[in-house]
Structures are given as C-alpha cells and as structure tokens.
Design a protein around this motif. Structure first.
Motif, mmCIF file in Angstrom:
data_model
loop_
_atom_site.group_PDB
_atom_site.id
_atom_site.type_symbol
_atom_site.label_atom_id
_atom_site.label_comp_id
_atom_site.label_asym_id
_atom_site.label_seq_id
_atom_site.Cartn_x
_atom_site.Cartn_y
_atom_site.Cartn_z
ATOM 1 N N THR A 10 0.886 8.466 -1.957
ATOM 2 C CA THR A 10 0.613 9.597 -2.135
ATOM 3 C C THR A 10 -0.519 9.627 -3.295
ATOM 4 O OG1 THR A 10 1.226 10.260 -0.077
ATOM 5 C CG2 THR A 10 -0.510 11.169 -1.623
ATOM 6 N N HIS A 11 -1.560 9.493 -3.636
ATOM 7 C CA HIS A 11 -2.190 9.585 -4.799
ATOM 8 C C HIS A 11 -3.357 10.106 -4.848
ATOM 9 C CE1 HIS A 11 -3.135 7.438 -8.628
ATOM 10 N NE2 HIS A 11 -4.145 8.049 -8.093
ATOM 11 N N ARG A 12 -3.093 11.133 -6.022
ATOM 12 C CA ARG A 12 -3.983 12.150 -6.000
ATOM 13 C C ARG A 12 -4.175 13.284 -4.262
ATOM 14 N NH1 ARG A 12 -8.198 9.513 -10.366
ATOM 15 N NH2 ARG A 12 -6.734 9.387 -12.253
ATOM 16 N N ASN A 13 -3.020 13.654 -3.995
ATOM 17 C CA ASN A 13 -2.812 14.077 -2.910
ATOM 18 C C ASN A 13 -3.680 13.424 -1.704
ATOM 19 O OD1 ASN A 13 -1.721 15.858 -3.505
ATOM 20 N ND2 ASN A 13 -3.051 16.708 -4.776
ATOM 21 N N GLU A 14 -4.394 12.095 -1.370
ATOM 22 C CA GLU A 14 -4.707 11.425 -0.735
ATOM 23 C C GLU A 14 -3.870 9.887 -0.299
ATOM 24 O OE1 GLU A 14 -8.840 8.754 -0.150
ATOM 25 O OE2 GLU A 14 -8.195 9.579 -1.697
ATOM 26 N N PRO A 15 -3.619 9.581 0.938
ATOM 27 C CA PRO A 15 -2.425 8.695 1.544
ATOM 28 C C PRO A 15 -3.268 7.384 0.999
ATOM 29 C CG PRO A 15 -3.575 9.398 3.639
ATOM 30 C CD PRO A 15 -3.760 10.703 1.890
ATOM 31 N N ARG A 16 -2.244 6.618 0.613
ATOM 32 C CA ARG A 16 -3.383 4.899 0.633
ATOM 33 C C ARG A 16 -2.040 3.655 0.010
ATOM 34 N NH1 ARG A 16 -8.350 4.862 -1.449
ATOM 35 N NH2 ARG A 16 -8.444 3.669 -3.004
ATOM 36 N N ILE A 17 -2.846 2.286 0.015
ATOM 37 C CA ILE A 17 -2.199 1.258 0.345
ATOM 38 C C ILE A 17 -1.375 0.783 -1.002
ATOM 39 C CG2 ILE A 17 -0.958 -0.739 1.784
ATOM 40 C CD1 ILE A 17 -2.361 0.676 3.867
#
Length: 243
Positions: A10-17
């Motif tokens: 989770t990067h800056r409140n956003e789900p990422r891979i």
C-alpha cells in the motif's frame, strides 16, 4: 532469466504491486511502458496498480485481489452480517472476472453496500423483486437520490441478482428513473482561452489543450505516454479508453 519478486503493498493509501529486480536497463524500459507504473524511492523499486489484469501478469492470486481489500474495509468502516459479507465478496469477484473497470467496480460496490447496511441480519439473496421495488421507492422518495445515482444503484443490484445469483429478468417490473433532458453548457472561445492561460506551467497547459482539442477524459490524458503519439499521422493511441 533474472530473478524478479512481486509484492503487494500500500503506497500513499493506494494498493500497488511492487516489482523488485536487480538493476537491468531493459527491464526498466519495459516497466515504464506499463500504465500507471511509478518509481518509489521509499521501496527502492517500481510499483504498478494492483488490478486483476496486473495480478495475472505477475502470476499473483486474482481471486483475492479485491476481496482482501474489502475485508479490511468491512472491518474498519461498516458492519455487515457474515452472510452479506460473503455475498459482497462474491459480488466483487464476479466484477473482477467480468473485467469491469476500476471506477465501475468502485461505484457498484458502494451502491450495493448501501443496501447491505440497511438489511442488517436479513439475507440479501432472500429479497424478492417486490422488495427491491419498494427499496428503490425508498431511495427515490425518502433519500431523494438523483437520477444518475438511482441508475447506478439499480445497475449494481441488477448485476448481483442476475450475474451472481443468475436470476434472469429479475428487474423486469422495476422501472428506471427518467433522466432529465438538460441542454449542455459550452464555453466560448474567450472562456476556453482564459482557462488555458490560467494554467500554472507548460505541462498543465498542454494537458488542458490536449483534453479540449481531443475530447479526452482526465484519466486518459494522465495515462498518455510519448510513444502513444504518432506525429507523422497526427494520431493519438488512447489505452484502456471507456467506450
């Protein structure tokens, strides 16, 4: 082939891979071409949007791509019965398998949860067409929802009962709200020029001019890359466009 590691973050409140690999110029160029790819100094690696499509490319589990996030959401923000939580999970999984866009998925999820919260311990799959008709009357008369919101809510419910529960023609007797006929309001040339000139820098000014001249959505403009522009033919390739 060099070792590559994929990690859900989770990067800056956003789900990422997160994609981790040793320094490789070819791989860097390849990752840059993925829509939404960004470099993170904190994680010291490239990361891309956590979508079902990207999970397939990275050989990660697709079935849990959205329900994992939903589980966290349900625990922290809303309270649903165990049965209705499971139905919400099935609803989201079906949306992923049907490859609906992220914005549509978000809208359908929010509209479906409004009904689930209202039901409490009552099972959503036990509702009849008459129940849903009264619910839409409640949304119209008591909540005073707009025509657009009513359409979105009806579409979400229709997807659940017809696509998840396989109840065809379940909404046959439920009329759709009539959309208001509104004349569009256009900016004149002076107003358009003033908006573009008000942009703070050249990049923002170029984005505004591109969106206005080509009729692009904001999401389409921000995902545009240099390699998508064919200057010789004066053509622009729009990736993952809507409609």
């Amino acid at each position: 082939m060099e070792s590559i590691r994929y990690q859900l973050i989770t990067h800056r409140n956003e789900p990422r891979i997160l994609i981790c690999f040793a320094h490789n110029k070819a791989w860097n160029e390849r990752i840059k071409k993925v829509a939404g790819a960004r470099w993170s100094s904190t994680h010291k690696g490239w990361h891309i949007p956590d979508t079902a499509e990207n999970r397939l490319k990275c050989k990660l589990s697709v079935a849990t791509a959205l329900p994992v996030q939903e589980t966290k959401l349900l625990q922290t923000r809303i309270r649903l019965s165990l049965n209705n939580k499971n139905e919400l999970k099935c609803f989201l999984e079906q949306l992923v398998l049907k490859k609906y866009s992220q914005s549509t998925l978000q809208t359908y999820r929010n509209e479906f949860m409004q009904l689930l919260q209202l039901l409490g311990e009552h099972r959503v799959q036990d509702l009849s067409a008459e129940h849903l008709k009264r619910y839409m009357l409640y949304c119209t008369l008591q909540l005073g929802l707009t025509e657009n919101t009513l359409h979105s809510r009806l579409n979400a419910l229709k997807f659940y009962f017809e696509q998840v529960l396989k109840r065809e023609q379940f909404f046959f007797d439920i009329p759709r709200p009539k959309k208001q006929l509104q004349l569009p309001r256009f900016f004149n040339q002076e107003e358009v020029t003033a908006i573009i000139k008000a942009a703070g820098n050249s990049k923002h000014k170029t984005m505004l001019m591109l969106a206005y001249a080509s009729g692009l959505r904001v999401s389409e403009v921000v995902q545009l890359k240099v390699q998508d522009i064919d200057s010789k033919r004066m053509c622009i390739l729009i990736r993952q466009a809507k409609g």
